[in-house]
Design an enzyme around this catalytic site. Structure first.
Site, PDB file in Angstrom:
ATOM      1  N   HIS A  96     -15.271 -10.339   4.415  1.00 45.82           N
ATOM      2  CA  HIS A  96     -14.187 -10.386   3.427  1.00 45.82           C
ATOM      3  C   HIS A  96     -14.578  -9.532   2.216  1.00 45.82           C
ATOM      4  O   HIS A  96     -15.745  -9.504   1.822  1.00 45.82           O
ATOM      5  CB  HIS A  96     -13.907 -11.832   3.000  1.00 45.82           C
ATOM      6  CG  HIS A  96     -12.648 -11.946   2.202  1.00 45.82           C
ATOM      7  ND1 HIS A  96     -12.591 -11.632   0.865  1.00 45.82           N
ATOM      8  CD2 HIS A  96     -11.387 -12.289   2.569  1.00 45.82           C
ATOM      9  CE1 HIS A  96     -11.346 -11.802   0.444  1.00 45.82           C
ATOM     10  NE2 HIS A  96     -10.596 -12.203   1.460  1.00 45.82           N
ATOM     11  N   GLU A 166      -6.967  -5.951   5.253  1.00 42.35           N
ATOM     12  CA  GLU A 166      -6.607  -6.461   3.923  1.00 42.35           C
ATOM     13  C   GLU A 166      -6.865  -5.394   2.859  1.00 42.35           C
ATOM     14  O   GLU A 166      -8.011  -5.222   2.419  1.00 42.35           O
ATOM     15  CB  GLU A 166      -7.480  -7.671   3.576  1.00 42.35           C
ATOM     16  CG  GLU A 166      -7.307  -8.858   4.488  1.00 42.35           C
ATOM     17  CD  GLU A 166      -7.694 -10.138   3.772  1.00 42.35           C
ATOM     18  OE1 GLU A 166      -6.798 -10.941   3.504  1.00 42.35           O
ATOM     19  OE2 GLU A 166      -8.880 -10.322   3.462  1.00 42.35           O
TER      20      GLU A 166
HETATM   21  P1  PGA Z   1      -4.117 -13.546  -1.079  1.00 46.12           P
HETATM   22  O1  PGA Z   1      -5.605 -13.438  -0.468  1.00 46.12           O
HETATM   23  O2  PGA Z   1      -3.205 -14.013   0.022  1.00 46.12           O
HETATM   24  O3  PGA Z   1      -4.233 -14.530  -2.188  1.00 46.12           O
HETATM   25  O4  PGA Z   1      -3.761 -12.176  -1.550  1.00 46.12           O
HETATM   26  C1  PGA Z   1      -5.830 -12.903   0.790  1.00 46.12           C
HETATM   27  C2  PGA Z   1      -7.306 -12.832   1.060  1.00 46.12           C
HETATM   28  O5  PGA Z   1      -8.090 -12.470   0.179  1.00 46.12           O
HETATM   29  O6  PGA Z   1      -7.766 -13.137   2.180  1.00 46.12           O
END
Ligand code: PGA
Length: 255
Positions: A96, A166
């Site tokens: 992440h 992401e």
């Molecule tokens: P968010 O976070 O949905 O609050 O943007 C996603 C993540 O960091 O996995």
């Protein structure tokens, strides 16, 4: 058609195990009545023993937000796949951006992914660029993040991998600030291409690709309907059962 995958990333929330249990039960209660979606809740490790006692639906599974690449040993502060397994934990997020920000390199992430997979866990491997420029340098960035992991992997292990794309610049933002769906579709094709280069077309097609960053009830259906993804990774909206169930309901009708 296979179920949509929803990964809830609670991050370092909530504050207490009482609250964690309340959120978990709130989500599970409505999910049991819903078809077409599989949910994995990635809670802080400390809450897992309690949450595992509440698990009662096959549609819900438990995950961690990180695991280390050894089983036991002199690794202060780390948690191993072996340690979480007794608590019915089947999934782990790895790589992440909030952990990469703390200094995790591609090689470090790769080592953890390979170890977790070897211990039978399903890995949600996160990749994502810090910024987007017109020159498209972010494609190279994503390729590097992926190849560090994929180059050391056997084809058989691919069954245990999901890729969560992401874009870091959209994490924690409002729905309107998320990635547009056309750009998502383009990135999904790019990720599939890299998977295909490494493992061939058929195995690459089976790897679930998810989108995460600013996923809310308003934008979730479009990501599923037009973004080419198999699921979503939801951060802040997963801490509110109402919002999270809203997302689940909205996407199953759009599949
Ligand atoms: P968010 O976070 O949905 O609050 O943007 C996603 C993540 O960091 O996995």
């Amino acid at each position: 058609m296979s179920n949509v995958i929803l990964i809830a990333n609670w991050k370092m929330n909530p504050k207490t195990s009482v609250e964690a249990k309340k959120i978990f039960s709130g989500i599970q209660k409505d999910l049991v009545k819903m078809n077409g979606v599989d949910v994995c809740i990635c809670a802080p490790t400390i809450f897992l023993p309690e949450l595992s006692k509440l698990l009662k639906s096959k549609k819900v599974s438990l995950g961690v937000q990180d695991v280390f690449y050894e089983g036991t040993g002199a690794y202060t502060g780390q948690t191993s796949p072996e340690m979480v397994k007794p608590f019915k934990v089947t999934h782990t997020i790895l790589g992440h951006s909030e952990r990469r920000e703390l200094g995790e390199s591609n090689e470090f992430v790769a080592r953890k992914v390979h170890y977790a997979v070897s211990k039978g866990m399903t890995v949600v491997l996160c990749v994502g660029e810090r910024e987007r420029t017109d020159e498209g340098g972010y494609f190279t960035f994503i390729r590097d993040e992926l190849e560090a992991v994929l180059s050391g992997m056997k084809r058989a292990d691919l069954k245990k991998i999901m890729i969560a794309y992401e874009p870091i610049w959209a994490i924690g933002k409002r729905a309107e600030e998320a990635l547009d769906v056309t750009s998502l579709y383009e990135m999904v094709l790019f990720i599939r291409k890299i998977l295909t280069e490494h493992f061939g077309r058929a195995p690459a097609q089976k790897v679930p690709i998810l989108y995460g960053a600013a996923v809310k009830v308003d934008n979730a259906p479009q990501f599923i309907a037009e973004g080419g993804v198999n699921g979503l990774l939801v951060g802040s909206a997963s801490l509110d059962p109402k919002q999270f169930i809203g997302i689940s309901k909205a996407i199953v009708t759009k599949k």
